[in-house]
Design an enzyme around this catalytic site. Sequence first.
Site, PDB file in Angstrom:
ATOM      1  N   ARG A 145       0.953  -1.132   0.143  1.00 37.21           N
ATOM      2  CA  ARG A 145      -0.056  -0.008   0.296  1.00 37.21           C
ATOM      3  C   ARG A 145       0.855   1.374   0.082  1.00 37.21           C
ATOM      4  O   ARG A 145       0.590   2.368  -0.982  1.00 37.21           O
ATOM      5  CB  ARG A 145      -0.981   0.086   1.266  1.00 37.21           C
ATOM      6  CG  ARG A 145      -1.945  -1.206   1.255  1.00 37.21           C
ATOM      7  CD  ARG A 145      -2.839  -0.751   2.390  1.00 37.21           C
ATOM      8  NE  ARG A 145      -3.722  -2.135   2.521  1.00 37.21           N
ATOM      9  CZ  ARG A 145      -3.905  -2.983   3.565  1.00 37.21           C
ATOM     10  NH1 ARG A 145      -3.147  -2.745   4.648  1.00 37.21           N
ATOM     11  NH2 ARG A 145      -4.389  -4.128   3.702  1.00 37.21           N
ATOM     12  N   SER A 151     -17.451  -6.924  -4.138  1.00 37.14           N
ATOM     13  CA  SER A 151     -18.979  -7.471  -4.089  1.00 37.14           C
ATOM     14  C   SER A 151     -19.568  -7.552  -2.729  1.00 37.14           C
ATOM     15  O   SER A 151     -21.133  -7.647  -2.791  1.00 37.14           O
ATOM     16  CB  SER A 151     -18.885  -8.975  -4.883  1.00 37.14           C
ATOM     17  OG  SER A 151     -18.040  -9.622  -3.945  1.00 37.14           O
ATOM     18  N   ALA A 167     -20.563  -1.371  -4.668  1.00 33.95           N
ATOM     19  CA  ALA A 167     -20.694  -2.729  -4.413  1.00 33.95           C
ATOM     20  C   ALA A 167     -21.097  -3.626  -5.626  1.00 33.95           C
ATOM     21  O   ALA A 167     -22.205  -3.713  -6.107  1.00 33.95           O
ATOM     22  CB  ALA A 167     -21.723  -2.845  -3.321  1.00 33.95           C
ATOM     23  N   ASP A 187      -6.403  -7.350  -6.157  1.00 36.21           N
ATOM     24  CA  ASP A 187      -6.109  -7.941  -4.934  1.00 36.21           C
ATOM     25  C   ASP A 187      -7.211  -8.978  -4.497  1.00 36.21           C
ATOM     26  O   ASP A 187      -7.926  -8.750  -3.634  1.00 36.21           O
ATOM     27  CB  ASP A 187      -5.927  -7.153  -3.780  1.00 36.21           C
ATOM     28  CG  ASP A 187      -5.326  -7.913  -2.645  1.00 36.21           C
ATOM     29  OD1 ASP A 187      -4.955  -8.809  -2.791  1.00 36.21           O
ATOM     30  OD2 ASP A 187      -5.323  -7.177  -1.724  1.00 36.21           O
ATOM     31  N   CYS A 230      -2.989 -14.241  -3.403  1.00 43.61           N
ATOM     32  CA  CYS A 230      -2.561 -14.624  -1.872  1.00 43.61           C
ATOM     33  C   CYS A 230      -3.113 -16.069  -1.736  1.00 43.61           C
ATOM     34  O   CYS A 230      -3.235 -16.489  -0.747  1.00 43.61           O
ATOM     35  CB  CYS A 230      -3.479 -13.891  -1.155  1.00 43.61           C
ATOM     36  SG  CYS A 230      -5.252 -14.002  -1.317  1.00 43.61           S
TER      37      CYS A 230
HETATM   38  N1  SAH Z   1      -7.447  -5.461  -0.946  1.00 42.79           N
HETATM   39  C1  SAH Z   1      -8.030  -5.797   0.374  1.00 42.79           C
HETATM   40  C2  SAH Z   1      -8.317  -7.246   0.447  1.00 42.79           C
HETATM   41  C3  SAH Z   1      -8.963  -7.927  -0.471  1.00 42.79           C
HETATM   42  S1  SAH Z   1      -9.903  -9.420   0.283  1.00 42.79           S
HETATM   43  C4  SAH Z   1      -7.183  -4.970   1.230  1.00 42.79           C
HETATM   44  O1  SAH Z   1      -6.070  -4.412   1.054  1.00 42.79           O
HETATM   45  O2  SAH Z   1      -7.530  -5.235   2.659  1.00 42.79           O
HETATM   46  C5  SAH Z   1     -10.894  -9.844  -1.091  1.00 42.79           C
HETATM   47  C6  SAH Z   1     -11.937  -9.127  -1.234  1.00 42.79           C
HETATM   48  O3  SAH Z   1     -12.460  -9.329  -2.490  1.00 42.79           O
HETATM   49  C7  SAH Z   1     -13.123  -9.454  -0.141  1.00 42.79           C
HETATM   50  O4  SAH Z   1     -13.591  -8.307   0.496  1.00 42.79           O
HETATM   51  C8  SAH Z   1     -14.494  -9.981  -0.945  1.00 42.79           C
HETATM   52  O5  SAH Z   1     -15.564  -9.405  -0.510  1.00 42.79           O
HETATM   53  C9  SAH Z   1     -13.797  -9.445  -2.448  1.00 42.79           C
HETATM   54  N2  SAH Z   1     -14.601 -10.249  -3.411  1.00 42.79           N
HETATM   55  C10 SAH Z   1     -14.513 -11.541  -3.645  1.00 42.79           C
HETATM   56  N3  SAH Z   1     -15.244 -12.027  -4.821  1.00 42.79           N
HETATM   57  C11 SAH Z   1     -15.268 -10.705  -5.358  1.00 42.79           C
HETATM   58  C12 SAH Z   1     -16.141 -10.184  -6.830  1.00 42.79           C
HETATM   59  N4  SAH Z   1     -16.245 -11.475  -7.458  1.00 42.79           N
HETATM   60  N5  SAH Z   1     -15.796  -9.131  -7.173  1.00 42.79           N
HETATM   61  C13 SAH Z   1     -15.669  -8.275  -6.173  1.00 42.79           C
HETATM   62  N6  SAH Z   1     -15.069  -8.563  -5.007  1.00 42.79           N
HETATM   63  C14 SAH Z   1     -14.811  -9.666  -4.704  1.00 42.79           C
END
Ligand code: SAH
Length: 405
Positions: free
Chosen positions: A223, A262, A288, A308, A348
């Site tokens: 970040r 999402s 969202a 991510d 991850c």
């Molecule tokens: N980048 C974040 C961590 C990401 S965790 C940070 O720095 O803290 C992954 C996230 O992806 C979760 O919040 C989950 O709700 C979201 N997610 C999972 N599938 C998704 C999709 N198809 N579209 C958008 N978001 C999604």
Amino acid sequence: MSLQTGFYSKQRMRNIYLRRGKAESLRRFHPWVFSGAIASSDGKLKEGETVRVISNDGEIMGYGHYQIGSIAVRMLTFENEEINDAFWQQRLSEAFSLRSALQLTGREDNTIYRLVHGEGDRLPGLVIDVYGKTAVMQAHSVGMHVCRETIADALIAASNGLIENVYYKSETTLPFKADLHQENGFLRGHDDGNIALENGLKFHIDWLRGQKTGFFVDQRENRSLLEHYAKGRNVLNMFCYTGGFSVYALRGNAKLVHSVDSSSKAIDLTRANAELNFPNDSRHEAFAEDAFKFLEQAGSNYDLIVLDPPAFAKHKDALRNALKGYTRLNAIAFKKIRKGGIVFTFSCSQAVNKDQFRLAVFTAAAQSGRHVRILHQLHQPADHPINIYHPEGEYLKGLHLLVRP
Ligand code: SAH
């Protein structure tokens, strides 16, 4: 490590005897004993109990937590030492010493860090993240669950006043089959506010309901790197969760920041965190929506995109599909991003290694026909150490990419 069996009678615990040749990985300090390596044991073992591991020629290999499943023992030590209060305090003191050497403790501008990263801190099955004076503890093994009260006391004692509250959050991380029905809650202390700081930025931490221990501590340095590249850019933060990357981009003087997740709860958190640091800042908007859908429909105005996603492969069997998922996601980003744009892309998934991830991104670049260069190769920070004998502990990998003008 040539310990003689006569030496151990002071510890009354059950023995596990290994098959011939199965002590080799333990001599190299690999922290797991697989069930197939076990020849016999003294009586019926109870899940979560601490056992002594003995080679087929009678050498004590160390002590660990027994669990039913393919990983039968998670090794706590390769020495002939008792697993008592002093052991836990010593291990946790070592964990604090490392974080102090990394300049993560005792800071006013940064109160979030990982204190225990499982095998990387010689405590397989245990994760502890620190948020101010509260430690959030997660057991991934039955053995750590059994020891939770002892660990909570040792943690407070080893912290020299740094930790007052211990929240136990293992509802979703304990093995499902163990049938433990553990509820989340405070083992020590109480809820003393849930705003913590990362590099001077404030975050609401929802350790009660949030994912992982409430925050993704592992992206701190990535970040920061993004902040340096955000100036004047239109930033798109995909899979934003708590909006970590978004808030750094705002501080880095991005022109606009769009956050996508999402989950509507994640979007609420992201909005709250943006507001907490940059009240009424019209540069930020959060959506969202499904990331793939959002990207497909997005215009081509973004010149910094963060990808991510959650772990696409939770197990080795899901690897092929996961790699396809990474390729698809990155290919859309490469197609959409402006010339001269920057992509921060991550995986991850523990089951996906660095080379496989890089190949998936390479394929995406090739499919999109864009010229892409790697500026930085990214990984988990030093408070998530990797035991060199346990490469499985390396899970976060990322690439900082420049798409040619
Ligand atoms: N980048 C974040 C961590 C990401 S965790 C940070 O720095 O803290 C992954 C996230 O992806 C979760 O919040 C989950 O709700 C979201 N997610 C999972 N599938 C998704 C999709 N198809 N579209 C958008 N978001 C999604």
